[in-house]
Design a protein around this motif. Structure first.
Motif, PDB file in Angstrom:
ATOM      1  N   ALA A   1       0.836  -1.208   0.000  1.00  0.00           N
ATOM      2  CA  ALA A   1       0.000   0.000   0.000  1.00  0.00           C
ATOM      3  C   ALA A   1       0.871   1.259   0.000  1.00  0.00           C
ATOM      4  CB  ALA A   1      -0.935  -0.004   1.212  1.00  0.00           C
TER       5      ALA A   1
ATOM      6  N   ARG B   1      -6.132  -3.123   2.347  1.00  0.00           N
ATOM      7  CA  ARG B   1      -5.418  -1.948   2.867  1.00  0.00           C
ATOM      8  C   ARG B   1      -5.650  -0.722   1.984  1.00  0.00           C
ATOM      9  NH1 ARG B   1      -3.320  -1.333   8.015  1.00  0.00           N
ATOM     10  NH2 ARG B   1      -2.891  -3.392   8.839  1.00  0.00           N
ATOM     11  N   LEU B   2      -5.710  -0.922   0.669  1.00  0.00           N
ATOM     12  CA  LEU B   2      -5.924   0.212  -0.232  1.00  0.00           C
ATOM     13  C   LEU B   2      -7.385   0.675  -0.189  1.00  0.00           C
ATOM     14  CD1 LEU B   2      -3.659  -0.989  -3.150  1.00  0.00           C
ATOM     15  CD2 LEU B   2      -3.381   1.158  -1.863  1.00  0.00           C
ATOM     16  N   GLY B   3      -8.284  -0.222   0.123  1.00  0.00           N
ATOM     17  CA  GLY B   3      -9.680   0.161   0.374  1.00  0.00           C
ATOM     18  C   GLY B   3     -10.383   0.823  -0.807  1.00  0.00           C
TER      19      GLY B   3
ATOM     20  N   TYR C   1      -9.327   3.104  -2.681  1.00  0.00           N
ATOM     21  CA  TYR C   1      -9.041   4.536  -2.809  1.00  0.00           C
ATOM     22  C   TYR C   1      -8.394   4.877  -4.143  1.00  0.00           C
ATOM     23  CZ  TYR C   1      -7.207   9.164  -2.003  1.00  0.00           C
ATOM     24  OH  TYR C   1      -6.909  10.492  -2.131  1.00  0.00           O
ATOM     25  N   VAL C   2      -7.461   4.029  -4.568  1.00  0.00           N
ATOM     26  CA  VAL C   2      -6.765   4.306  -5.831  1.00  0.00           C
ATOM     27  C   VAL C   2      -7.488   3.570  -6.960  1.00  0.00           C
ATOM     28  CG1 VAL C   2      -4.597   4.106  -7.095  1.00  0.00           C
ATOM     29  CG2 VAL C   2      -4.566   4.580  -4.637  1.00  0.00           C
ATOM     30  N   GLN C   3      -8.127   4.321  -7.819  1.00  0.00           N
ATOM     31  CA  GLN C   3      -8.838   3.747  -8.960  1.00  0.00           C
ATOM     32  C   GLN C   3      -7.992   3.952 -10.200  1.00  0.00           C
ATOM     33  OE1 GLN C   3     -11.784   2.097  -8.982  1.00  0.00           O
ATOM     34  NE2 GLN C   3     -11.974   2.238  -6.751  1.00  0.00           N
TER      35      GLN C   3
END
Lengths: 301, 301
Positions: free
Chosen positions: A223, A257-259, A261-263
């Motif tokens: 992450a 962990r990244l959830g 967020y990063v698309q």
């Protein structure tokens, strides 16, 4: 016209892999020697290349992918010299001192930068602009290659020592890093696993719990690499990563962990094409060293 | 010969700073407008530059340092376009759509990359090869500039969302990040501080404990930036960093987190010259935007 010859060194903590390759990458001589103190190890390395040169012709450039800490700044007077390593005898040793006799350019980078370069050019990182290669073994380290060149600040990166979140209920092990205790390497390196559970992950009778714990630490690095480098792909190699099921657990934990967020198209659902094992297996390092040597042929140091 | 004029935009979450500057950096017109939806905000921005051009002459290049997420890849068809921002109306908006009428090059980077560039060129990062600038405010973000150019992978960095170690005994607050809960931004941003303690750090009656907690989270980012970028210096700006004593606490905690592992002349004992407040104060962003515009004069986009 005969292809010029490249001398390649993958210098690891336990062994050196030495190879002589043609410009095409074809390896024509290869050996392994045990890593000992540099007064024993480095002359043996030079002798191999001397013999190879007698048999095959002069070596036109050297590529070295080495453990560190080592000066990898070509503009530095100490380029290729080990700095503050606690490894007995190695602090101050310099590859140029023993390879200088060949009168060929010597290109030095770290072991993980070399492996990153190898994977970027010929392994799991092909087609990427930015590739992060991490080894999880005796130590933990990451090399980031962008368009064929490794990234660095005033020195090479040291990802093994980043702070990670440890849940003392699930993992009461305080870590074994002499500097930080429970930094990533203190918790998730091979020796940390051995010390904690008395065995490697692969050999544990009930690996499920430990595997989840280790995967989450590696996922925290994954992450942080995404958020601080935005690489097109992450490759994880080294002995610990050979544990069956670990790469899948790292994918799962990293995605959590990244959830979301990063698309980005790079991060496919499940990260099956984003978090990868090395395409070159254990050959990533020596392949990278050959590529570093090839760069030397072009006049780079 | 008359100096050419640069249009500069620092686009923040609450306000836009707009400036017209000469190549020398001298600002000849400046205003601030409130950030609203782009249909209101962007035409007002264009009107300012239109008036300035009428008064002072044509604008030869624009530099934009903007909140994100935004496409900052000059090779992309969507260069300068906001991507997946949850900010109402902003996803899909593009600076080029409203600044295109001036027929001048438009150089777009993130707000923190702009501030990093400003600090690198004219602030606390002068003389550095690699500088990391972090803002700790409503959000947390880091820009890393190396020899005058911001680093990026497939997108700009998002340091605010790195995992950090939280001790639930000392800090039971579960974090407020909608994606990650207790990631760095979920714990240490201005809104997280307000939600947890009902006040900013500066206005707390007993700030000592909270200050230590927040400093340690910021220090974990500092340690990860060192280990994953090895910058020559770290600058920390933004509203939260104005808390008296916070920068000293971050220095102390960062030094403890690093544990003496990284030995380099850059990291002085106490980190007094390594962990710094911005030299340009709140002017780092607009200064960076002017420098981005100046790059546009040279033909870069």
């Amino acid at each position: 016209m005969t292809e010029r010859l490249i001398g390649a060194v993958e210098a690891g903590g336990t062994k050196f892999v030495l190879a002589v390759a043609r410009e095409s990458g074809e390896v024509i001589a290869e050996t392994r020697i045990a890593t000992r103190t540099p007064d024993k190890c480095l002359p043996e390395m030079a002798a191999f290349f001397r013999h190879a040169a007698q048999a095959h012709g002069p070596i036109a450039a050297f590529g070295v992918a080495s453990f560190g800490p080592i000066d990898i700044d070509p503009a530095s007077a100490d380029y290729g010299r080990f700095t503050t390593t606690p490894k007995p005898g190695w602090a101050g040793a310099r590859f140029h001192d023993v390879l200088g006799e060949f009168g060929a350019p010597i290109v030095v980078d770290t072991d993980v930068n070399g492996a990153a370069l190898g994977e970027w050019a010929m392994g799991a990182g092909q087609g990427c602009h930015t590739l992060a290669y991490t080894t999880v073994g005796t130590g933990i380290g990451t090399g980031v290659v962008q368009d064929g060149h490794s990234l660095a600040g005033f020195s090479h990166f040291e990802s093994g020592h980043i702070p990670v979140a440890r849940d003392p209920v699930h993992d009461p092990f305080p870590g074994r890093c002499p500097f930080h205790g429970d930094c990533l390497e203190g918790l998730a390196s091979g020796p940390a696993i051995e010390e904690r559970w008395g065995s490697s992950l692969s050999k544990l009778a009930s690996p499920a719990g430990p595997l989840e714990i280790i995967a989450d630490y590696i996922a925290q690095l994954a992450a942080s690499l995404v958020l601080l480098h935005m690489p097109d792909r992450l490759v994880f190699g080294g002995g610990v990563m050979k544990t069956p099921g670990l790469i899948d657990a790292v994918r799962r934990k990293a995605e959590a962990r990244l959830g979301g967020y990063v698309q980005a198209p790079q991060l496919d659902p499940g990260l099956q094409r984003y978090v990868m094992l090395p395409g070159l297996g254990d050959e990533a390092g020596i392949t990278g060293a050959i590529l570093l040597g090839k760069r030397g042929l072009g006049g780079d140091h």
